[in-house]
Design an enzyme around this catalytic site. Structure first.
Site, PDB file in Angstrom:
ATOM      1  N   LYS A 199       4.746  -6.620  -0.576  1.00 14.51           N
ATOM      2  CA  LYS A 199       3.372  -7.114  -0.616  1.00 14.51           C
ATOM      3  C   LYS A 199       2.791  -6.997   0.785  1.00 14.51           C
ATOM      4  O   LYS A 199       3.258  -7.645   1.727  1.00 14.51           O
ATOM      5  CB  LYS A 199       3.358  -8.561  -1.075  1.00 14.51           C
ATOM      6  CG  LYS A 199       1.977  -9.176  -1.059  1.00 14.51           C
ATOM      7  CD  LYS A 199       1.965 -10.474  -1.809  1.00 14.51           C
ATOM      8  CE  LYS A 199       0.587 -11.107  -1.763  1.00 14.51           C
ATOM      9  NZ  LYS A 199       0.557 -12.347  -2.525  1.00 14.51           N
TER      10      LYS A 199
ATOM     11  N   LYS B 230       2.275  -3.885  -3.929  1.00 17.59           N
ATOM     12  CA  LYS B 230       0.917  -4.423  -3.924  1.00 17.59           C
ATOM     13  C   LYS B 230       0.275  -4.340  -2.555  1.00 17.59           C
ATOM     14  O   LYS B 230       0.959  -4.688  -1.586  1.00 17.59           O
ATOM     15  CB  LYS B 230       1.050  -5.891  -4.362  1.00 17.59           C
ATOM     16  CG  LYS B 230      -0.192  -6.693  -4.335  1.00 17.59           C
ATOM     17  CD  LYS B 230       0.151  -8.099  -4.717  1.00 17.59           C
ATOM     18  CE  LYS B 230      -1.087  -8.941  -4.603  1.00 17.59           C
ATOM     19  NZ  LYS B 230      -0.768 -10.341  -4.633  1.00 17.59           N
TER      20      LYS B 230
HETATM   21  C1  PBG Z   1      -1.029 -15.159  -3.943  1.00 17.50           C
HETATM   22  C2  PBG Z   1      -1.517 -13.916  -4.534  1.00 17.50           C
HETATM   23  C3  PBG Z   1      -2.544 -13.109  -4.020  1.00 17.50           C
HETATM   24  C4  PBG Z   1      -2.766 -12.127  -4.964  1.00 17.50           C
HETATM   25  C5  PBG Z   1      -1.860 -12.315  -6.017  1.00 17.50           C
HETATM   26  N1  PBG Z   1      -1.078 -13.417  -5.718  1.00 17.50           N
HETATM   27  C6  PBG Z   1      -3.386 -13.259  -2.805  1.00 17.50           C
HETATM   28  C7  PBG Z   1      -2.802 -13.481  -1.495  1.00 17.50           C
HETATM   29  O1  PBG Z   1      -1.654 -13.122  -1.194  1.00 17.50           O
HETATM   30  O2  PBG Z   1      -3.518 -14.062  -0.682  1.00 17.50           O
HETATM   31  C8  PBG Z   1      -3.827 -11.069  -4.854  1.00 17.50           C
HETATM   32  C9  PBG Z   1      -4.177 -10.357  -6.088  1.00 17.50           C
HETATM   33  C10 PBG Z   1      -5.435  -9.599  -6.043  1.00 17.50           C
HETATM   34  O3  PBG Z   1      -6.098  -9.455  -4.995  1.00 17.50           O
HETATM   35  O4  PBG Z   1      -5.809  -9.104  -7.111  1.00 17.50           O
HETATM   36  N2  PBG Z   1       0.225 -15.268  -3.456  1.00 17.50           N
END
Ligand code: PBG
Length: 323
Positions: free
Chosen positions: A196, A251
């Site tokens: 991520k 992601k």
């Molecule tokens: C939180 C989380 C996030 C997303 C999914 N789970 C945001 C972040 O890490 O601040 C983002 C998903 C998206 O932007 O569609 N842990």
């Protein structure tokens, strides 16, 4: 003239269709839903066009629709009202947490479609970080892992089959797996957000769950991956595999096709691409301005994920695309 005629097979639609290597099927797509407390609520989320904040009764109708279209798993996110948030994210563990309680009732109505739920504290913390902070204001890894494992048990007990730690703490998959096994949840799966990245594309999601307003920012660079490197992502993926993750997520999606491709070459685990909120918003805005056709451009993107080696895609447009 003497050269090969590659255009021969491109001439007719039927040959193009016959020979297409990649196609999208409903089982490739995972639809997220945002769930709020209350009844009969279906409020549009301005930052993610076509998405709604849904109360559980409305979410049930949406999930029934997803199931009828052949979707195999939905991703459910809580959207907690600000007065219930604190710096510890304590509402996550509250015995009346509407989300955890509602999931249990919802799951009993839908035994045949998978529920995936994020394991992170950001929907619950007033500061919007994925974990709790130490005295210097840094996210405390080990304390956070402990809390995430505790939250995982609550979700598993509600019947959630797929836990998706999205926090990027070290050692969380191992601890969650250990606690699940200790508590007789051996069959609860872990789909780890292994890679991520600390991305600029999460803004619309953060506005949707209220972890940050649009235009304000939060710095998660001490735990999410730096996008200037790729080897570290592979290291994270290998580690999560060794900690017994069942599936992994990469992601955001489109800017990270190289990571999906590399991961699909060395990992035997299923890989999900998360086509995140900011990527979705860019596409919607371009389509709304008349610069492209949404459905066609969207399908092109979904196919790109499959070509790169993704098993499936978590994407806000799944339901609309299949409808
Ligand atoms: C939180 C989380 C996030 C997303 C999914 N789970 C945001 C972040 O890490 O601040 C983002 C998903 C998206 O932007 O569609 N842990």
């Amino acid at each position: 003239m003497d050269f090969p005629r590659f255009r021969r097979t491109r001439k007719n639609a039927w040959t193009r269709d016959l020979l297409a290597e990649y196609k999208i099927s409903p089982s490739d797509l995972i639809q997220p839903f945002f769930i709020v407390d209350g009844v009969d609520i279906q409020t549009p989320i301005p930052s993610i066009e076509g998405q709604y904040s849904l109360s559980f009764d409305k979410a049930a109708s949406a999930i029934a629709q997803a199931q009828a279209l052949g979707i195999k798993m939905v991703a459910l996110f809580p959207s907690i009202s600000p007065e219930l948030k604190d710096d510890q994210g304590s509402y996550a563990f509250h015995q009346n947490n509407y989300f955890v309680k509602g999931l249990k009732a919802l799951k009993s109505k839908f035994p045949d479609i998978g529920f995936m739920v994020d394991v992170a504290l950001d929907p619950y913390t007033s500061h919007g970080h994925d974990g709790v902070l130490d005295k210097d204001g840094n996210v405390d890894n080990d304390k956070t892992v402990e809390l995430l494992a505790k939250y995982s048990l609550l979700l598993a007990d509600s019947g959630v089959e797929v836990l998706a730690p999205s926090d990027m703490m070290d050692g969380r998959v191992q601890e969650i797996r250990y606690q699940l096994d200790q508590h007789n949840f051996q069959s609860t799966m872990i789909c780890s957000y292994s890679a991520k990245f600390c991305s600029n594309f999460y803004g619309p999601f953060r506005a949707a769950v209220g972890s940050k307003t649009l235009g304000s920012s939060i710095d998660k660079s001490s735990y999410q991956l730096d996008y200037r490197s790729s080897k570290e992502a592979l290291k994270e993926i290998a580690q999560d595999i060794s900690e017994e993750a069942d599936m992994i997520i990469i992601k955001p999606g489109l800017p990270y096709l190289d990571i999906i491709k590399q991961a699909s070459e060395f990992s035997e685990l299923p890989i999900f691409a998360y086509h995140v909120s900011g990527e979705f918003a860019m596409l919607k805005l371009a389509a709304n301005a008349g610069y492209l056709d949404f459905n066609q451009a969207y399908e092109e993107i979904l196919i790109a994920f499959k070509r790169a080696g993704a098993t499936g895609i978590i994407t806000y447009g799944a339901l609309d695309y299949l409808s």
